[in-house]
Enzyme design. Structure first.
Site, PDB file in Angstrom:
ATOM      1  CB  SER A 151      13.902   9.445 -72.048  1.00 51.41           C
ATOM      2  OG  SER A 151      12.716   8.738 -71.921  1.00 51.41           O
ATOM      3  CG  HIS A 152      10.885  12.022 -69.198  1.00 51.33           C
ATOM      4  ND1 HIS A 152      11.781  11.064 -68.770  1.00 51.33           N
ATOM      5  CD2 HIS A 152      10.878  12.984 -68.244  1.00 51.33           C
ATOM      6  CE1 HIS A 152      12.280  11.427 -67.595  1.00 51.33           C
ATOM      7  NE2 HIS A 152      11.750  12.595 -67.248  1.00 51.33           N
ATOM      8  CG  ASP A 316       8.980   8.274 -73.398  1.00 51.77           C
ATOM      9  OD1 ASP A 316       8.817   7.344 -74.208  1.00 51.77           O
ATOM     10  OD2 ASP A 316       9.936   8.324 -72.604  1.00 51.77           O
ATOM     11  CG  ASP A 318      13.173   6.996 -74.806  1.00 56.01           C
ATOM     12  OD1 ASP A 318      12.118   7.409 -74.282  1.00 56.01           O
ATOM     13  OD2 ASP A 318      14.011   6.316 -74.188  1.00 56.01           O
ATOM     14  CG  ASP A 320      11.420   4.417 -72.739  1.00 51.76           C
ATOM     15  OD1 ASP A 320      10.762   5.473 -72.791  1.00 51.76           O
ATOM     16  OD2 ASP A 320      12.505   4.317 -72.131  1.00 51.76           O
ATOM     17  NE  ARG A 321       9.026   7.876 -69.067  1.00 54.45           N
ATOM     18  CZ  ARG A 321       9.105   8.700 -68.049  1.00 54.45           C
ATOM     19  NH1 ARG A 321       8.029   9.378 -67.669  1.00 54.45           N
ATOM     20  NH2 ARG A 321      10.232   8.872 -67.400  1.00 54.45           N
ATOM     21  CE  LYS A 416      10.631   3.910 -69.265  1.00 55.09           C
ATOM     22  NZ  LYS A 416      11.998   4.113 -68.766  1.00 55.09           N
TER      23      LYS A 416
HETATM   24  C1  VG1 Z   1      12.197   8.772 -64.237  1.00 60.91           C
HETATM   25  C2  VG1 Z   1      11.130   7.803 -63.777  1.00 60.91           C
HETATM   26  C3  VG1 Z   1      11.666   6.376 -63.793  1.00 60.91           C
HETATM   27  C4  VG1 Z   1      12.169   6.049 -65.206  1.00 60.91           C
HETATM   28  C5  VG1 Z   1      13.186   7.090 -65.630  1.00 60.91           C
HETATM   29  C6  VG1 Z   1      13.624   6.886 -67.067  1.00 60.91           C
HETATM   30  O1  VG1 Z   1      13.308   8.720 -63.355  1.00 60.91           O
HETATM   31  O2  VG1 Z   1      10.699   8.140 -62.486  1.00 60.91           O
HETATM   32  O3  VG1 Z   1      10.641   5.504 -63.409  1.00 60.91           O
HETATM   33  O4  VG1 Z   1      12.764   4.779 -65.218  1.00 60.91           O
HETATM   34  O5  VG1 Z   1      12.629   8.404 -65.537  1.00 60.91           O
HETATM   35  O6  VG1 Z   1      12.521   6.934 -67.938  1.00 60.91           O
HETATM   36  P1  VG1 Z   1      13.525   9.797 -62.177  1.00 60.91           P
HETATM   37  O7  VG1 Z   1      14.846   9.450 -61.570  1.00 60.91           O
HETATM   38  O8  VG1 Z   1      13.490  11.159 -62.825  1.00 60.91           O
HETATM   39  O9  VG1 Z   1      12.385   9.643 -61.255  1.00 60.91           O
HETATM   40  V1  VG1 Z   1      12.736   7.507 -69.508  1.00 60.91           V
HETATM   41  O10 VG1 Z   1      11.395   7.088 -70.315  1.00 60.91           O
HETATM   42  O11 VG1 Z   1      12.899   9.185 -69.231  1.00 60.91           O
HETATM   43  O12 VG1 Z   1      14.208   6.944 -69.967  1.00 60.91           O
HETATM   44 CO    CO Z   2      11.601   7.221 -72.249  1.00 62.04          CO
END
Ligand code: VG1
Ligand code: CO
Length: 545
Positions: A151-152, A316, A318, A320-321, A416
């Site tokens: 993801s991000h 982001d 993948d 989803d954001r 998301k």
């Molecule tokens: C982070 C965000 C959370 C989100 C998760 C996955 O998690 O705070 O809100 O659901 O990333 O997003 P954490 O545990 O680092 O706070 V994604 O778009 O990276 O799958």
């Molecule tokens: Co993501």
């Protein structure tokens, strides 16, 4: 520690709204898997691993860790054994296009066939955004899906890689499933594969190999069809063609690119160039694919020109954001969720059924709570991570949900969905005739304003960060009633969650301190980082209208 800051507290929307603060051995055993599918899986030896505990959203590790012999394979084998496929099961496979995702997609297809899946649906080139994967799991009635994405997190050989597992219905695997997967990774010493199957990810179409079928699909088609059932595409098309109306979407060289090109430039008639950085690159061009102002310099500049664009957005790694911007304004994610909730009846997806309930994660600002209270729908507060929304969505208790990390979504899928949120905003702008700033101002005027800020302390020593949280939890009692500046502590607690649908419990999901006058501090450790610990501190305070 490095600190990065979300800053949504400026009194005016203008100016700097954001500051920065084994060995591998093949054995051919002429295997027969259940359900009468004659197959010859090969058994490979390797594993177990003791560090494959999934976090907030899948397993994320440095790419070099994932590239170790057997590392990806043991995690996949653990998934297939912890949540075994039934007869004639389908698996969805795809990823965000980062380094190693393509090879990993081929591995996942071969291992799925060896573990009893009859059909694998994979995005062309191995590409699927996370929302598109969730949509495909639903539309193809699949048993589950493997999403090859961190993801991000940054990608490339020196970046991170990840695997998310989503189950039937399209949502992220529940904690009970990820716990079972983790348990299995600590025991497994072999995995099954069908390396004799030539997996060609590039040719769209179905290929049968004996009793199993590989189906390579265009990654965009199903998702785009679904979007057309949710929004008024004619109204959006008309908005985008208004003289002088300009928008930009920054796909950050990641998975959302092909979706955005198809959606905006081909389907909705926006001019070419509307989508920036629309081609997925293996290392995202060296950027952090996170909708954070550090990485969105060019996009933010388009909202600050003398003639700024009317609407800008980013996603982001993948897809989803979503980050929503207008001339001189970045919409705080908590505000975005509240604004969408307040206007849901204007969107075809919600017309006629309204909103029964909405959910937000613990650290997300309480802006949406104020809308729920006034408009009379239910509000749920869940731990961080989309998996906690699934049961609420499945049971029909909520139809809209969001997180402060720029995640927004609805019951159209179980993830998301970045571009869905962008379409929601465009649809709203089209039917209300208001711009981003007008919608935000009007919302604050009606419901008041929740100032919100998040501070991330990255690269901390894990033991020190854990000890800090433990000490904090031990001192909650003592915090109650103390005053600090204008604030006194009303409530201080470690957030524990009981799922109202299935009764499952999640303990210690963050410390939440409620203040008087109306403000709140939330602290928790991130579950997506791969380098030590990240402490997130969320600050919010309310200004009545
Ligand atoms: C982070 C965000 C959370 C989100 C998760 C996955 O998690 O705070 O809100 O659901 O990333 O997003 P954490 O545990 O680092 O706070 V994604 O778009 O990276 O799958
Ligand atoms: Co993501």
């Amino acid at each position: 520690a490095r600190s990065r800051q979300w800053h949504f507290v400026v009194p005016s929307l203008d100016g700097d709204g954001l500051t920065k603060g084994s060995r591998v051995q093949a054995l051919d055993l002429g295997w027969k898997v259940p359900h009468g599918t004659p197959m010859k899986p090969q058994i490979r030896h390797g594993g177990p691993f003791d560090d494959q505990k999934p976090g907030t959203s899948g397993l994320r590790k440095p790419t070099r860790t994932f590239c170790q012999p057997g590392y990806l394979e043991i995690f996949l084998q653990a998934i297939f054994e912890a949540d075994p496929p039934g007869p004639a099961a389908t698996l969805v496979v795809g990823g965000d296009g980062r380094h190693f995702a393509r090879e990993a997609a081929v591995t996942a297809c071969r291992m799925a066939f060896a573990n009893g899946f009859q059909r694998v649906v994979v995005g062309q080139g191995g590409l699927l955004s996370t929302p598109a994967a969730s949509a495909l799991i639903r539309s193809r009635e699949a048993h589950g899906g493997i999403i090859l994405s961190a993801s991000h997190n940054p990608g490339g050989p020196e970046g991170d890689f990840g695997v998310k597992y989503n189950t039937r219905g399209g949502g992220p695997a529940a904690p009970a499933v990820t716990d079972a997967i983790y348990q299995r990774t600590r025991e497994l010493e072999r995995w099954l594969t069908r390396d004799d199957i030539p997996v060609d990810l590039d040719a769209v179409g179905r290929t049968a190999f004996g009793d199993v079928v590989l189906q390579v699909v265009d990654p965009v088609t199903d998702w785009l069809e679904l979007m057309q059932t949710q929004f008024d595409f004619d109204a959006i098309r008309e908005l985008l063609s208004r003289p002088g109306f300009r928008m930009r979407f920054d796909a950050m060289n990641a998975a959302a690119g092909p979706y955005a090109h198809a959606l905006f430039e081909r389907c909705l008639g926006a001019p070419e160039g509307t989508v920036m950085r629309g081609v997925p690159l293996e290392d995202f061009g060296g950027i952090h694919p996170d909708p954070h102002p550090d990485g969105l310099v060019d996009l933010i500049a388009t909202t600050r020109e003398t003639q700024p664009v009317d609407f800008a957005a980013a996603s982001d790694g993948d897809g989803d954001r979503n980050m929503i911007l207008g001339p001189g304004v970045v919409v705080s994610p908590g505000d975005s969720l509240a604004i969408l909730a307040a206007h849901a009846d204007k969107i075809p997806a919600f017309r006629g059924r309204g909103l029964r309930g909405v959910a937000r994660s613990l650290p997300t600002s309480r802006a949406v709570d104020r809308v729920a209270r006034r408009e009379g729908f239910d509000l749920y507060e869940t731990p961080t991570g989309w998996k906690f929304f699934t049961s609420l969505l499945d049971s029909g208790r909520i139809s809209l949900c969001g997180e402060e990390s720029f995640g927004t979504g609805s019951d159209h899928i179980r993830e998301k969905d970045g571009l869905w949120a962008v379409l929601f905003w465009l649809n709203l702008m089209a039917v209300t005739g208001q711009g981003v700033r007008g919608l935000v101002d009007a919302h604050w005027g009606r419901y008041g304003r929740d100032l919100f800020q998040r501070q991330d302390y990255e690269g901390l020593d894990l033991e020190i960060a854990t000890a800090l949280m433990d000490r904090l939890k031990a001192s909650l009692e003592a915090l109650r009633g103390i005053t600090a500046g204008p604030f006194s502590v009303l409530k201080a607690e470690s957030f524990c969650y009981t799922d109202p649908v299935d009764g499952s419990r999640a303990l210690d999901q963050g410390v939440s301190i409620t203040l008087d006058p109306d403000a709140r501090i939330t602290l928790r450790l991130s579950g997506t980082g791969t380098d030590g610990a990240t402490l997130r501190v969320y600050l919010e305070s309310f200004i009545p209208s």
